[in-house]
Scaffold this motif. Structure first.
Motif, PDB file in Angstrom:
ATOM      1  N   UNK A   1      35.665  31.860  32.126  1.00 47.36           N
ATOM      2  CA  UNK A   1      36.865  31.812  32.941  1.00 47.36           C
ATOM      3  C   UNK A   1      37.175  33.204  33.471  1.00 47.36           C
ATOM      4  N   UNK A   2      37.466  33.293  34.745  1.00 49.74           N
ATOM      5  CA  UNK A   2      37.736  34.583  35.352  1.00 49.74           C
ATOM      6  C   UNK A   2      39.108  35.084  34.933  1.00 49.74           C
ATOM      7  N   UNK A   3      39.185  36.318  34.542  1.00 47.97           N
ATOM      8  CA  UNK A   3      40.458  36.948  34.192  1.00 47.97           C
ATOM      9  C   UNK A   3      40.958  37.703  35.411  1.00 47.97           C
ATOM     10  N   UNK A   4      42.185  37.389  35.818  1.00 47.74           N
ATOM     11  CA  UNK A   4      42.762  38.048  36.986  1.00 47.74           C
ATOM     12  C   UNK A   4      43.552  39.264  36.532  1.00 47.74           C
ATOM     13  N   UNK A   5      43.345  40.356  37.213  1.00 48.25           N
ATOM     14  CA  UNK A   5      44.107  41.570  36.906  1.00 48.25           C
ATOM     15  C   UNK A   5      45.510  41.420  37.480  1.00 48.25           C
ATOM     16  N   UNK A   6      46.398  42.304  37.049  1.00 52.83           N
ATOM     17  CA  UNK A   6      47.770  42.275  37.554  1.00 52.83           C
ATOM     18  C   UNK A   6      47.784  42.476  39.062  1.00 52.83           C
ATOM     19  N   UNK A   7      46.923  43.354  39.566  1.00 55.69           N
ATOM     20  CA  UNK A   7      46.910  43.608  41.015  1.00 55.69           C
ATOM     21  C   UNK A   7      46.399  42.387  41.771  1.00 55.69           C
ATOM     22  N   UNK A   8      45.398  41.672  41.204  1.00 53.81           N
ATOM     23  CA  UNK A   8      44.907  40.439  41.839  1.00 53.81           C
ATOM     24  C   UNK A   8      46.034  39.412  41.938  1.00 53.81           C
ATOM     25  N   UNK A   9      46.780  39.240  40.839  1.00 53.95           N
ATOM     26  CA  UNK A   9      47.884  38.278  40.840  1.00 53.95           C
ATOM     27  C   UNK A   9      48.945  38.674  41.851  1.00 53.95           C
ATOM     28  N   UNK A  10      49.257  39.961  41.876  1.00 53.11           N
ATOM     29  CA  UNK A  10      50.280  40.454  42.793  1.00 53.11           C
ATOM     30  C   UNK A  10      49.879  40.192  44.243  1.00 53.11           C
ATOM     31  N   UNK A  11      48.626  40.475  44.576  1.00 49.97           N
ATOM     32  CA  UNK A  11      48.132  40.243  45.944  1.00 49.97           C
ATOM     33  C   UNK A  11      48.157  38.756  46.283  1.00 49.97           C
ATOM     34  N   UNK A  12      47.785  37.918  45.324  1.00 44.62           N
ATOM     35  CA  UNK A  12      47.764  36.485  45.567  1.00 44.62           C
ATOM     36  C   UNK A  12      49.174  35.953  45.809  1.00 44.62           C
ATOM     37  N   UNK A  13      50.122  36.403  45.004  1.00 46.22           N
ATOM     38  CA  UNK A  13      51.510  35.970  45.181  1.00 46.22           C
ATOM     39  C   UNK A  13      52.050  36.438  46.532  1.00 46.22           C
TER      40      UNK A  13
END
Length: 197
Positions: free
Chosen positions: A4-16
């Motif tokens: 399972x891919x772990x999303x970094x905080x920056x990835x989550x922030x960009x996605x949101x």
């Protein structure tokens, strides 16, 4: 090792950020509903709360409560219910004048919308932001909901009355209801959801 891919905080922030931008840019009602549902789901995770606050998603959810679309209202109040577990989000809701909008969702014919509104009001009360300006009307709604045939609605209303109100407040609301028909409140019981609960 987990695949399972772990999303970094920056990835989550960009996605949101991308979701919020998509919501603002799209003209499609269906796309708006889908994005709003995604944002409501992401608001459940405490790791996302800071980004959602920064992106003003609390205000976005509040704006949805005045929409004509039942779906947008349901997803908006669902997101607020999730975010209101955070004290800062509770403060935002109160400061934005959102308590009356949340209280207005108690009159929805959709059970999920009503349940989320009750949950939001419970979170606001727990945060001690003194949200229930129209406490009498809210208490009377909860007394009515505590008689619902829906176990979910009935049980949540009972918990609200027990956890968010004093016995004296409940007794006073019961006295105010005496002699009034249920329809005098102007708040219909919501239709039971199709979830079989």
């Amino acid at each position: 090792m987990s695949r399972r891919r772990r999303y970094s905080a920056s990835d989550r922030s960009e996605y949101l950020q991308a979701l919020v931008t998509e919501f603002q840019d799209t003209d499609s009602d269906e796309a708006k509903e889908q994005v709003l549902a995604n944002l409501a789901n992401f608001s459940y995770d405490p790791r996302n709360v800071e980004d959602l606050r920064r992106l003003q998603v609390t205000e976005l959810f509040l704006d949805m409560l005045t929409e004509e679309s039942d779906n947008l209202v349901e997803f908006g109040i669902g997101g607020l219910c999730n975010l209101s577990a955070d004290r800062d989000c509770c403060d935002q809701i109160v400061q934005s004048g959102g308590v009356e909008l949340v209280t207005g969702c108690l009159s929805s014919r959709r059970e999920e919308t009503v349940l989320s509104a009750i949950g939001t009001l419970m979170n606001l009360a727990a945060a001690d932001t003194r949200p229930l300006a129209s406490r009498d009307a809210v208490l009377q709604c909860m007394l009515r909901f505590s008689l619902s045939r829906s176990p979910r609605l009935r049980n949540l209303a009972i918990v609200f009355l027990k956890d968010c109100c004093t016995q004296e407040q409940v007794e006073e609301a019961k006295q105010q209801l005496q002699g009034h028909t249920q329809t005098a409140l102007g708040i219909p019981l919501p239709e039971a959801s199709d979830s079989g609960s």
